[in-house]
Design an enzyme around this catalytic site. Structure first.
Site, PDB file in Angstrom:
ATOM      1  N   SER A   8      10.372 -15.998  87.984  1.00 51.55           N
ATOM      2  CA  SER A   8       9.191 -16.593  88.589  1.00 51.55           C
ATOM      3  C   SER A   8       8.917 -15.988  89.953  1.00 51.55           C
ATOM      4  CB  SER A   8       9.382 -18.114  88.680  1.00 51.55           C
ATOM      5  OG  SER A   8       9.150 -18.574  89.993  1.00 51.55           O
ATOM      6  N   LYS A   9       7.652 -15.770  90.196  1.00 54.97           N
ATOM      7  CA  LYS A   9       7.218 -15.171  91.458  1.00 54.97           C
ATOM      8  C   LYS A   9       7.638 -16.086  92.614  1.00 54.97           C
ATOM      9  CE  LYS A   9       4.164 -12.284  93.555  1.00 54.97           C
ATOM     10  NZ  LYS A   9       4.272 -10.860  93.619  1.00 54.97           N
ATOM     11  N   ARG A  10       7.560 -17.382  92.371  1.00 53.71           N
ATOM     12  CA  ARG A  10       7.916 -18.346  93.417  1.00 53.71           C
ATOM     13  C   ARG A  10       9.361 -18.168  93.859  1.00 53.71           C
ATOM     14  NH1 ARG A  10       8.823 -23.142  92.148  1.00 53.71           N
ATOM     15  NH2 ARG A  10       8.206 -22.868  89.990  1.00 53.71           N
ATOM     16  N   TYR A  42      -1.234 -12.530  89.238  1.00 49.98           N
ATOM     17  CA  TYR A  42      -0.710 -11.179  89.092  1.00 49.98           C
ATOM     18  C   TYR A  42      -0.147 -10.995  87.673  1.00 49.98           C
ATOM     19  CZ  TYR A  42       3.467 -13.847  89.479  1.00 49.98           C
ATOM     20  OH  TYR A  42       4.427 -14.773  89.221  1.00 49.98           O
TER      21      TYR A  42
END
Ligand code: GLU
Length: 478
Positions: free
Chosen positions: A245-247, A15
């Site tokens: 961070s997406k995480r 993304y």
């Protein structure tokens, strides 16, 4: 003077990170500001990590934001034959070498290093193979990679516009792979070759690339090429002080748009994550950024992605919109929810003053559907100087008056004049009349508009019905 050329070089592996979008934006702004060209290059040599849809995300995002590229997109996967001869030239120059280490050997090495708690690094096994052995192996058709031959001593120094002088001991640099067994370049190699071939003058990217830059510079030096100007950007941290961070649940650009943020507000906000205009100004359109952006204003200290501020900024953007544009943006949400009975422009006008995200629309529409359940104790309001008795009196007065006005005269002006006069004539403060009316019409203290605006939108029949019900409720003392 040399033409300024910048590039955005995403690897299409997922993304659109906020950090990636910031890089794209700064590259674009630098090109614009310095009268140069902005190039889009897709770094897709690592086919295993490729995520097909992410290409669409890249195009769509740049398009939404209004970042136009002057050249490209170039695809490294379509330029594969370009890189190998450069790697072979480096071998001839003595700055790269053939490495025939098998996967098994490297796996074993990895295991040993892990046991002694070392990070995996190549042990330079093939660094000094004799020419005979190399030729023999090539003749046998052994698979090989080409590795960069790092100097064993000394240091590599370079200047970064933001971070200043950066020094790295060459002994810390691993002999990284430039060309893989399948003949494809690694990302690190193709990146340098393309920056040179595409005449890139300014390389803008996240500070996580600072430590790789000496390796790139040694490649430039081997070929005798000009080194570009480096502009590494500060980290973006979330509110807990971690790298975004997406995480960790941090949002991508698409997420933010889906949550009801406006593209213009997000871009304005992102522009300020690591760049300071040098004054107190906070609001910039993309066009204004093209004028105002300066490389000198980029800071090296990490910036915090302050979501509260973004939300506030988004609300400000909503308030700055032309009403027509705002209706265009949220009108469908209103009609989907309420049908066409009520005037969506008037409702939008009320919401425009109140919402911070476009996804908040529905939560304000309840009052147009029905009156909330409420206790008549809410009529007791110190500041408005009302209680149940005063409210009952006011509602009756209002009802008698409103019944006499023709349906087609229910405009904001007429309602305003009528009700304000009514209050004066009866020695009531405006609040003593309007507050109970508002409550009667909605059942809540937090409606998106005042009594006059609400009656205007609800219309004669519905308003009178609601006021009647409220009078009954008060008489029953509920
Ligand atoms: N492909 C790299 C990335 O996506 C680009 C790094 C650079 O700009 O040099 O992060």
């Amino acid at each position: 003077m040399k033409e300024v050329r910048t590039r955005y070089a995403p690897s299409p592996t997922g993304y659109m990170h906020i950090g990636n979008l910031r890089t794209a934006l700064y590259e674009y702004l630098i090109a614009k500001k310095l009268g140069g060209k902005f190039i889009l290059r897709i770094e897709d040599t690592d086919q295993e990590r490729l995520v097909k849809e992410s290409l669409e995300v890249i195009y769509k995002t740049l398009d939404l934001v209004g970042i136009k590229y002057d050249e490209g997109p170039y695809f490294q996967s379509e330029r594969l034959e370009i890189y190998k001869p450069f790697a072979e030239d480096l071998v001839k120059l003595g700055n790269a070498y053939y490495c025939f280490c098998s996967k098994e050997r490297l796996d074993e090495l990895k295991k040993e290093q892990a046991e002694s708690e070392e990070f995996f690094h190549y042990d330079n096994h093939c660094k000094n193979l004799s020419n005979e052995i190399i030729q023999e192996n090539l003749d046998k058709g052994l698979p090989y990679v080409i590795r960069q031959k790092m100097p064993m001593t000394g240091e590599t120094v370079f200047d970064d516009v933001v971070y200043g002088k950066i020094k790295v001991d060459n002994s810390e640099l691993e002999d990284q792979i430039l060309l893989k067994t399948d003949g494809y370049p690694t990302y690190n190699f193709a990146n340098v070759i393309d920056d040179h071939l595409m005449n890139i003058t300014h390389v803008v990217r996240g500070s996580e690339y600072l430590s790789s830059t000496p390796k790139y510079n040694l490649l430039y030096a081997s070929f005798g090429w000009d080194i570009p100007t480096y502009i590494h950007l500060p980290l973006i941290l979330n509110e807990n002080g971690h790298k975004l961070s997406k995480r960790l649940g941090d949002k991508s650009f698409e997420d933010l748009i889906a949550e009801g943020y406006l593209v213009e507000a997000v871009i304005n906000f992102i522009a300020l994550l690591g760049w300071n205009p040098g004054n107190e100004r906070e609001f910039f359109t993309l066009n204004e950024l093209e004028e105002s952006f300066t490389i000198e204003g980029i800071s090296k200290s990490p910036s915090v992605f302050d979501k509260t501020k973004l939300k506030w900024m988004n609300g400000e953007y909503i308030r700055k919109m032309e009403l027509n544009d705002f209706v265009e943006l949220i009108g469908k949400q209103i009609t989907d929810s309420l049908g066409n009975k009520m005037n969506k422009i008037k409702i939008a006008k009320l919401l425009q003053k109140r919402i911070e995200l476009t996804t908040e629309v529905e939560s304000h529409l309840g009052v147009f559907k029905k009156v909330a359940n409420y206790s008549t104790e809410l009529y007791i309001h110190k500041k408005m100087k009302t209680d149940q008795l005063i409210a009952l009196n006011s509602l009756k007065l209002a009802l008698d008056k409103l019944i006499t006005i023709d349906d087609d005269k229910y405009t904001e002006e007429v309602l305003h004049d009528t009700l304000i006069n009514l209050a004066t004539e009866n020695n009531l403060k405006n609040g003593q009349l309007l507050w109970p009316l508002r409550l009667a019409l909605t059942g809540t203290e937090q409606s998106p508009g005042g009594a006059i605006e609400l009656i205007d939108i609800l219309g004669k029949v519905e308003s009178i019905k609601r006021i009647n019900n409220a009078i009954e409720k008060l008489m029953k003392g509920e």
